[in-house]
Scaffold this motif. Structure first.
Motif, PDB file in Angstrom:
ATOM      1  N   VAL A   1     -72.554  14.132  10.500  1.00 38.96           N
ATOM      2  CA  VAL A   1     -73.226  13.496   9.445  1.00 38.96           C
ATOM      3  C   VAL A   1     -74.074  14.339   8.722  1.00 38.96           C
ATOM      4  O   VAL A   1     -74.304  14.252   7.409  1.00 38.96           O
TER       5      VAL A   1
ATOM      6  N   GLU B   1     -69.101   2.815   7.698  1.00 37.75           N
ATOM      7  CA  GLU B   1     -68.534   3.774   8.313  1.00 37.75           C
ATOM      8  C   GLU B   1     -68.553   4.949   7.621  1.00 37.75           C
ATOM      9  O   GLU B   1     -68.580   4.773   6.243  1.00 37.75           O
ATOM     10  N   LEU B   2     -68.743   6.156   8.255  1.00 36.89           N
ATOM     11  CA  LEU B   2     -68.916   7.178   7.308  1.00 36.89           C
ATOM     12  C   LEU B   2     -67.716   7.431   6.131  1.00 36.89           C
ATOM     13  O   LEU B   2     -68.022   7.997   5.210  1.00 36.89           O
TER      14      LEU B   2
ATOM     15  N   VAL C   1     -75.189   4.834   7.482  1.00 37.91           N
ATOM     16  CA  VAL C   1     -74.347   5.392   8.571  1.00 37.91           C
ATOM     17  C   VAL C   1     -75.158   5.996   9.865  1.00 37.91           C
ATOM     18  O   VAL C   1     -76.052   6.688   9.727  1.00 37.91           O
TER      19      VAL C   1
END
Ligand code: 5RP
Length: 237
Positions: free
Chosen positions: A111, A74-75, A55
């Motif tokens: 993140v 994607e996260l 990510v």
């Protein structure tokens, strides 16, 4: 293992990439150290057949990861990340950090918060006794009400500078603005962070407190690894 050659920054970046194992979901930071790390990680993916997903914390890093052959997600496609690897602008003795001179702080913090192990990659001069004596604190704010938010930051004691290129606002990947704030030192990052976060218009601060589990310091001839406990203390040598 890839050879231990190169500059201090390359050493830190390579040591970070070497922590990644097959099967991991990896957070990729932003900035020049992270860019080097992405290059080394891509090399490991190609040469060792490492099966990973990643990510990215910025569009620039995503582009580098694609070029390096690192598959991206994607996260929100994952429930969490095994590890994230990112640089920092300053780090103090309790392992609190200033991040965001590169402008990716909001995504970097999301993140980092979603990662089980947060690894910070720096060169030795980024270690400081107190945050904010040299480096401004970047704060990501809404474009709407930018000047009102700036006034609020001034009331907290900051000297402020809205990030621009010429007369144009510099916008983050999320379309927000950055205000660089000088506080003449930040002796209590954990105390300042919620006060800044409490201002309407502030989306995220570049203060990263409790978000470093492993610190990797590259220098001219060696790499140092420091494990950090949940209280922000050195857990090992
Ligand atoms: C970007 C960041 C970077 O991690 C930080 O600015 C360090 O960058 P560099 O590795 O180029 O010194 O927080 O938002």
């Amino acid at each position: 293992m890839i050879g231990n050659k190169g500059t201090a920054k390359e050493r830190a970046a390579r040591a970070g990439a070497e922590l990644v194992e097959s099967g991991m979901v990896v957070g990729l930071g932003s900035g020049s150290t992270s860019a080097l790390m992405v290059g080394f990680l891509g090399q490991r993916v190609r040469e060792l057949g490492l099966a990973i997903m990643a990510v990215a914390t910025s569009e620039a890093t995503a582009q580098m990861a694609r070029e390096a052959g690192i598959p991206l997600l994607e996260l929100d496609e994952v429930s969490g990340l095994d590890i994230s690897l990112d640089g920092a602008d300053e780090i103090d003795g309790q392992f609190a950090m200033i991040k965001g001179l590169g402008g990716a702080l909001l995504r970097e913090k999301i993140v980092a918060a979603a990662s089980r192990r947060r690894v910070t990659l720096i060169t030795a001069e980024k270690r400081v006794t107190q945050l904010g004596l040299v480096c401004p604190l970047p704060i990501e704010v809404s474009r709407f009400g930018l000047v009102h938010t700036e006034r609020g930051l001034k009331r907290l004691g900051a000297e402020t500078k809205i990030r621009r290129k010429g007369s144009e606002l510099i916008l983050t990947d999320g379309g927000n603005c950055i205000i660089d704030c000088e506080f003449a030192g930040i002796p209590d990052p954990a105390g300042l962070d919620p006060r800044v976060q409490g201002l309407p218009g502030v989306l995220e601060t570049g203060l990263f407190v409790g978000l470093c589990d492993t610190l990797i310091i590259g220098s001219a001839d060696r790499v140092e690894h420091i494990e950090v406990d949940r209280q922000g203390r050195r857990a090992s040598d």
